[in-house]
Motif scaffolding. Structure first.
Motif, PDB file in Angstrom:
ATOM      1  N   ARG A 187       0.859  -1.183   0.000  1.00  0.00           N
ATOM      2  CA  ARG A 187       0.000   0.000   0.000  1.00  0.00           C
ATOM      3  C   ARG A 187       0.899   1.237   0.000  1.00  0.00           C
ATOM      4  NH1 ARG A 187      -2.707  -3.904  -0.559  1.00  0.00           N
ATOM      5  NH2 ARG A 187      -4.701  -4.423   0.383  1.00  0.00           N
ATOM      6  N   SER A 188       0.360   2.346  -0.527  1.00  0.00           N
ATOM      7  CA  SER A 188       1.119   3.596  -0.601  1.00  0.00           C
ATOM      8  C   SER A 188       0.457   4.676   0.231  1.00  0.00           C
ATOM      9  CB  SER A 188       1.217   4.067  -2.057  1.00  0.00           C
ATOM     10  OG  SER A 188       1.967   3.148  -2.802  1.00  0.00           O
ATOM     11  N   HIS A 189       1.294   5.597   0.723  1.00  0.00           N
ATOM     12  CA  HIS A 189       0.801   6.762   1.461  1.00  0.00           C
ATOM     13  C   HIS A 189       1.582   7.993   1.006  1.00  0.00           C
ATOM     14  CE1 HIS A 189      -0.584   9.406   4.590  1.00  0.00           C
ATOM     15  NE2 HIS A 189       0.679   9.733   4.800  1.00  0.00           N
ATOM     16  N   SER A 190       0.840   9.058   0.823  1.00  0.00           N
ATOM     17  CA  SER A 190       1.442  10.319   0.428  1.00  0.00           C
ATOM     18  C   SER A 190       0.669  11.445   1.106  1.00  0.00           C
ATOM     19  CB  SER A 190       1.361  10.463  -1.092  1.00  0.00           C
ATOM     20  OG  SER A 190       2.083  11.571  -1.532  1.00  0.00           O
ATOM     21  N   PRO A 191       1.304  12.500   1.555  1.00  0.00           N
ATOM     22  CA  PRO A 191       2.727  12.795   1.449  1.00  0.00           C
ATOM     23  C   PRO A 191       3.496  12.306   2.676  1.00  0.00           C
ATOM     24  CG  PRO A 191       1.606  14.735   2.263  1.00  0.00           C
ATOM     25  CD  PRO A 191       0.551  13.671   2.053  1.00  0.00           C
ATOM     26  N   VAL A 192       4.789  12.103   2.470  1.00  0.00           N
ATOM     27  CA  VAL A 192       5.726  11.889   3.570  1.00  0.00           C
ATOM     28  C   VAL A 192       6.723  13.035   3.536  1.00  0.00           C
ATOM     29  CG1 VAL A 192       5.483   9.382   3.749  1.00  0.00           C
ATOM     30  CG2 VAL A 192       7.131  10.340   2.132  1.00  0.00           C
ATOM     31  N   VAL A 193       7.399  13.246   4.660  1.00  0.00           N
ATOM     32  CA  VAL A 193       8.284  14.403   4.807  1.00  0.00           C
ATOM     33  C   VAL A 193       9.743  13.957   4.738  1.00  0.00           C
ATOM     34  CG1 VAL A 193       8.956  16.302   6.326  1.00  0.00           C
ATOM     35  CG2 VAL A 193       6.563  15.559   6.233  1.00  0.00           C
ATOM     36  N   SER A 194      10.469  14.544   3.819  1.00  0.00           N
ATOM     37  CA  SER A 194      11.894  14.255   3.679  1.00  0.00           C
ATOM     38  C   SER A 194      12.620  14.557   4.992  1.00  0.00           C
ATOM     39  CB  SER A 194      12.478  15.099   2.548  1.00  0.00           C
ATOM     40  OG  SER A 194      13.855  14.855   2.414  1.00  0.00           O
TER      41      SER A 194
END
Length: 130
Positions: free
Chosen positions: A97-104
């Motif tokens: 599964r994917s999740h967005s956004p993530v923080v660099s």
């Protein structure tokens, strides 16, 4: 002389009883539910991909799992950012599964938990988003 013989007999009894205990421990199963669970967390830009590969030794074992993605805060606490429930399989379960956004620059904690043949399991992976 009697004291030395008695001491030797006591020592032999102790040594043999330890040997029997070790043998019994080696025969006893360490767990009833053998499996492998591999969580994988990858990043591409601002998207995290969370994957689980779960394989039971028993090909008929029912697998129920949940994947949860957390962000690790500066103080060490966790903030839940995504959860995927009702992941199921028989003998094997592969889920992504994917999740967005993530923080660099932030560290994320992926937890896979659930049951295999009714017995609980969990595994995790920590990774920092580049």
């Amino acid at each position: 002389m009697k004291t030395k013989v008695l001491s030797l007999i006591m020592l032999m009894v102790l040594v043999f009883s330890l040997g029997l205990s070790a043998s019994a421990a080696e025969i006893s199963p360490q767990w009833d539910n053998k499996f492998t669970c591999t969580p994988t967390l990858t990043f591409s830009g601002i998207t995290a991909t969370c994957s689980a590969s779960i394989k039971a030794n028993d090909s008929t074992a029912k697998i129920n799992a949940t994947m949860t993605l957390y962000r690790i805060n500066a103080n060490g606490s966790r903030t839940q950012v995504a959860t995927w429930t009702s992941l199921t399989g028989t003998g094997r379960l592969d889920a992504s599964r994917s999740h967005s956004p993530v923080v660099s620059g932030s560290t994320y904690h992926l937890v896979i938990s659930g049951t295999i043949a009714g017995k609980p399991f969990s595994a995790y992976q920590n990774k920092t988003c580049p």
